[in-house]
Design a protein around this motif. Structure first.
Motif, PDB file in Angstrom:
ATOM      1  N   GLY A   4       0.666  -1.359  -0.072  1.00  0.00           N
ATOM      2  CA  GLY A   4       0.020  -0.016   0.054  1.00  0.00           C
ATOM      3  C   GLY A   4       0.803   1.346  -0.024  1.00  0.00           C
ATOM      4  N   LEU A   5       1.964   1.246   0.743  1.00  0.00           N
ATOM      5  CA  LEU A   5       2.836   2.499   0.725  1.00  0.00           C
ATOM      6  C   LEU A   5       3.244   2.719  -0.382  1.00  0.00           C
ATOM      7  N   LEU A   6       3.867   1.663  -0.980  1.00  0.00           N
ATOM      8  CA  LEU A   6       4.710   1.939  -2.230  1.00  0.00           C
ATOM      9  C   LEU A   6       3.868   2.268  -3.265  1.00  0.00           C
ATOM     10  N   THR A   7       2.688   1.645  -3.403  1.00  0.00           N
ATOM     11  CA  THR A   7       1.583   2.057  -4.230  1.00  0.00           C
ATOM     12  C   THR A   7       1.253   3.577  -4.169  1.00  0.00           C
ATOM     13  N   LEU A   8       0.933   4.088  -2.824  1.00  0.00           N
ATOM     14  CA  LEU A   8       0.658   5.531  -2.601  1.00  0.00           C
ATOM     15  C   LEU A   8       1.862   6.234  -3.100  1.00  0.00           C
ATOM     16  N   GLY A   9       2.920   5.938  -2.879  1.00  0.00           N
ATOM     17  CA  GLY A   9       4.001   6.760  -3.438  1.00  0.00           C
ATOM     18  C   GLY A   9       4.236   6.887  -5.113  1.00  0.00           C
ATOM     19  N   ALA A  10       3.806   5.677  -5.782  1.00  0.00           N
ATOM     20  CA  ALA A  10       3.960   5.864  -7.091  1.00  0.00           C
ATOM     21  C   ALA A  10       2.794   6.664  -7.756  1.00  0.00           C
ATOM     22  N   PHE A  11       1.658   6.600  -7.237  1.00  0.00           N
ATOM     23  CA  PHE A  11       0.318   7.497  -7.696  1.00  0.00           C
ATOM     24  C   PHE A  11       0.684   8.853  -7.356  1.00  0.00           C
ATOM     25  N   ALA A  12       1.182   9.181  -6.118  1.00  0.00           N
ATOM     26  CA  ALA A  12       1.412  10.438  -5.938  1.00  0.00           C
ATOM     27  C   ALA A  12       2.637  11.222  -6.424  1.00  0.00           C
ATOM     28  N   ALA A  13       3.689  10.357  -7.122  1.00  0.00           N
ATOM     29  CA  ALA A  13       4.726  10.890  -8.005  1.00  0.00           C
ATOM     30  C   ALA A  13       4.277  10.877  -9.401  1.00  0.00           C
TER      31      ALA A  13
END
Length: 428
Positions: free
Chosen positions: A319-328
């Motif tokens: 979830g955290l890595l997916t969050l970072g990818a979409f935010a970036a």
């Protein structure tokens, strides 16, 4: 009790053949449900369908698919996964073939409604097979072997269906062939799948010992014969976390599936051929990620980490890595980097396939398929809502995908929170 092979023999691996069949079923499941989208421009021109009618045809599948999840779970719990899966597969093959015989929009809607209802039992029945055939150290692998078929089907389906339509010069022949092939797959499922390992003549004592390992531990088994409401047998906190978490995950996955091509075409200015190739890369990465996440989880459990800690650790990282990818993504300057980042997001997002190990870990075995149906219904609701939500955001923002990506990032936050609400301390 099987007595075909002595216990000193090498263990048979029939359980993995069963989950191989489930993987194949889900691949075909995704191809069949998505094929109408690939053929729709040709169908709409031939049958003179309005935009509204096209939308109704496309969405009809998801309404009956969602509505039939809990009834399908009840059916699988009562009659067993073998009959449920095989009959379901034959019916959805017939529904797919019927699409090729339709001559107006109303008939297409009817066939799609039937397709959604008939495909619904596969995942709930698969959750019950996970509880019956796998021990606690194998549950994540079983879950992802089943669920990984989704992204692989999404990756391959568009190309396969498009090539068949071009080769036969007919969307009707394509649907009929796909339907007949699916019906044959239903007979294969009936031949391979059994409701009980001890009823399978190919399973030896060594494999039965592996399957039984740890299956008599925990409150889920102790509650096997209990009656009463599901909330009496399972924590409300865990049920709510699982349902909301799965819904949040499904919004991200189906968001990529339904609006990903538009993002690639509009925001990254890719042509149709490049969109198809990029979509294949992104969802193949998701399929590989699903398998890697499940095998890593079971490896951690075999190494001594608790099931609760390994699942929550990997799903939180996902979830955290997916969050970072979409935010970036809104700040990535070039097309190649954007596709790489989307592929990485798809890879870790599909670790969410491990959610299919939760029903057999948390629910009494007599209710596993029912709980699986509830979870898949929550995911289906997310799949129904996300195309509308994204369309609404695009209308409000003049077509900008940046707020859409931020919404997906918010879904990742919900996914992480809900996953950590689930109580896995007594999971089996």
């Amino acid at each position: 009790m099987n007595a075909n092979v002595s216990s000193s023999a090498e263990p048979t691996r029939i359980r993995w053949k069963i989950f191989g069949v489930l993987f194949l079923l889900v691949v075909v499941n995704m191809i069949d449900r998505a094929s109408i989208s690939i053929a729709m421009p040709t169908i709409a021109q031939e049958l003179n369908l309005s935009g509204v009618m096209q939308g109704l045809v496309l969405s009809g599948f998801f309404w009956t698919y969602a509505l039939m999840q809990i009834p399908s779970g009840l059916i699988a719990d009562k009659f067993g996964p073998r009959s449920t899966v095989s009959i379901s597969t034959v019916l959805w093959g017939a529904s797919q073939a019927l699409l090729g015989l339709c001559h107006n929009g109303i008939a297409l809607i009817g066939a799609r409604l039937l397709l959604g209802a008939s495909e619904a039992p596969v995942f709930p029945a698969g959750a019950r097979l996970n509880a019956i055939w796998l021990n606690k150290k194998e549950r994540a692998r079983g879950a992802v072997l089943m669920d990984a078929g989704g992204p692989f089907g999404a990756a391959l389906g568009g190309i396969l269906v498009a090539e068949m339509i071009l080769f036969f010069a007919s969307w009707r022949i394509t649907f009929i062939i796909a339907g007949v092939a699916t019906i044959l797959l239903g007979f294969l499922a009936h031949y391979i799948i059994r409701d009980d390992p001890t009823h399978d003549p190919m399973v030896n004592e060594a494999e039965l010992s592996i399957i039984r390992e740890g299956q008599n531990d925990g409150p889920a088994v102790q509650a096997e014969g209990e009656s009463g409401s599901l909330l009496h047998l399972m924590s409300l906190r865990s049920l709510a976390g699982m349902l909301v978490g799965r819904c949040a995950w499904a919004m991200m996955f189906f968001g990529l599936l339904t609006w990903g091509p538009s993002f690639l075409a509009s925001a990254l200015n890719l042509d149709l051929k490049s969109v198809g190739f990029a979509t294949m890369i992104i969802f193949c990465a998701g399929g590989v990620g699903s398998l890697c996440g499940g095998f890593l989880c079971d490896r951690l459990v075999s190494g001594g980490m608790s099931r609760a800690r390994s699942c929550k650790l990997l799903l939180t990282i996902s979830g955290l890595l997916t969050l970072g990818a979409f935010a970036a993504l809104p700040y990535v300057p070039d097309v190649t980097s954007s596709i790489i980042l989307l592929s990485c997001a798809s890879f870790v997002l599909m670790w969410g396939s491990m959610y299919w190990s939760f029903p057999p870990m948390l629910a009494p075995r007599s209710r596993v398929a029912t709980v699986g149906g509830m979870m898949n219904m929550a995911g289906s609701v997310g799949g129904i809502c996300i195309p509308l939500i994204v369309g609404w955001i695009l209308d409000l923002t003049g077509g900008s995908f940046d707020p859409v990506l931020h919404f997906f990032a918010a879904c990742a936050v919900v996914f992480v929170i809900m996953t950590n609400i689930i109580d896995l301390r007594n999971a089996r």
